[in-house]
Design an enzyme around this catalytic site. Sequence first.
Site, mmCIF file in Angstrom:
data_model
loop_
_atom_site.group_PDB
_atom_site.id
_atom_site.type_symbol
_atom_site.label_atom_id
_atom_site.label_comp_id
_atom_site.label_asym_id
_atom_site.label_seq_id
_atom_site.Cartn_x
_atom_site.Cartn_y
_atom_site.Cartn_z
ATOM 1 N N GLU A 180 4.849 8.633 3.140
ATOM 2 C CA GLU A 180 4.968 7.666 1.855
ATOM 3 C C GLU A 180 6.597 7.262 2.185
ATOM 4 O O GLU A 180 7.463 7.486 3.131
ATOM 5 C CB GLU A 180 5.979 8.728 0.665
ATOM 6 N N ASN A 181 6.756 6.259 0.970
ATOM 7 C CA ASN A 181 8.534 5.621 0.721
ATOM 8 C C ASN A 181 9.038 4.929 3.009
ATOM 9 O O ASN A 181 10.056 4.925 3.078
ATOM 10 C CB ASN A 181 9.307 6.891 0.670
ATOM 11 N N ARG A 182 7.682 4.826 3.516
ATOM 12 C CA ARG A 182 7.872 4.217 4.229
ATOM 13 C C ARG A 182 8.757 5.051 5.104
ATOM 14 O O ARG A 182 8.664 4.192 6.786
ATOM 15 C CB ARG A 182 8.617 2.391 4.248
ATOM 16 N N LEU A 183 8.627 5.924 5.475
ATOM 17 C CA LEU A 183 9.606 7.167 6.693
ATOM 18 C C LEU A 183 8.163 7.890 6.946
ATOM 19 O O LEU A 183 7.791 8.658 7.155
ATOM 20 C CB LEU A 183 9.706 7.998 5.517
ATOM 21 N N ALA A 191 0.908 -1.240 -0.181
ATOM 22 C CA ALA A 191 -0.237 -0.328 0.210
ATOM 23 C C ALA A 191 0.775 1.642 0.479
ATOM 24 O O ALA A 191 1.862 1.239 0.692
ATOM 25 C CB ALA A 191 -0.720 0.076 1.614
#
Length: 220
Positions: free
Chosen positions: A184-187, A3
């Site tokens: 976003e970007n798993r950050l 996701a």
Amino acid sequence: MRARYRAEGLLEEELAPEPYGQFTRWFADAVASGLHEPNAMVLSTADARGRPSSRTVLLKKYDSRGFVFFTNYGSRKGRELLENPYASLLFPWHPIARQVIVAGRAERIGRDETAAYFRTRPHGSQLGAWASEQSSTVASREELDRVYAELAARYPEGEDVPAPPGWGGYRLSAESVEFWQGRENRLHDRLRYVRTGGGTESAGGESGEGASWRVERLCP
């Protein structure tokens, strides 16, 4: 299965001064988003040997003293909390890319508070609390239904049903509360309140009422 998170971030200067106030804001957002049962939370406990177990329960009230849920005291979670009162709660609000993680100590609430809540439950749920020896083995579904039917005959609709003596509430007083916002970007943003002192005295130690807190940012 991935996701992509596009939610706005969570900044320190946007937080409420204490975690219960911040929880109030996020809980209102979860309700407004149309989430099914936003008060559903995963309760994790551990026995005296540290072996964990988890299950979903419903948050029934909260304030600056902690988060309250109800259960059979003889259930697995009840037995484990008797051996080890430290537990955690997880609110998994996946559709809005948020989680709240609470860690602290759980204590039984008073019988008056339990009885007051029990009176608000639907009649069938009141009978169910008597019928179920929660977490114990039962011979069959028919046996469970038989016990319920006997209780329904004893306490027909409209008649007061007393709260079972082995059933009641727990209040988990937070020692830390983490607010997780997907990015976003798993950050992801992870801001955690940690209690640093203060609070009113309860039977098992301090509650969160009047406590002081510091905020930590955690790496995602």
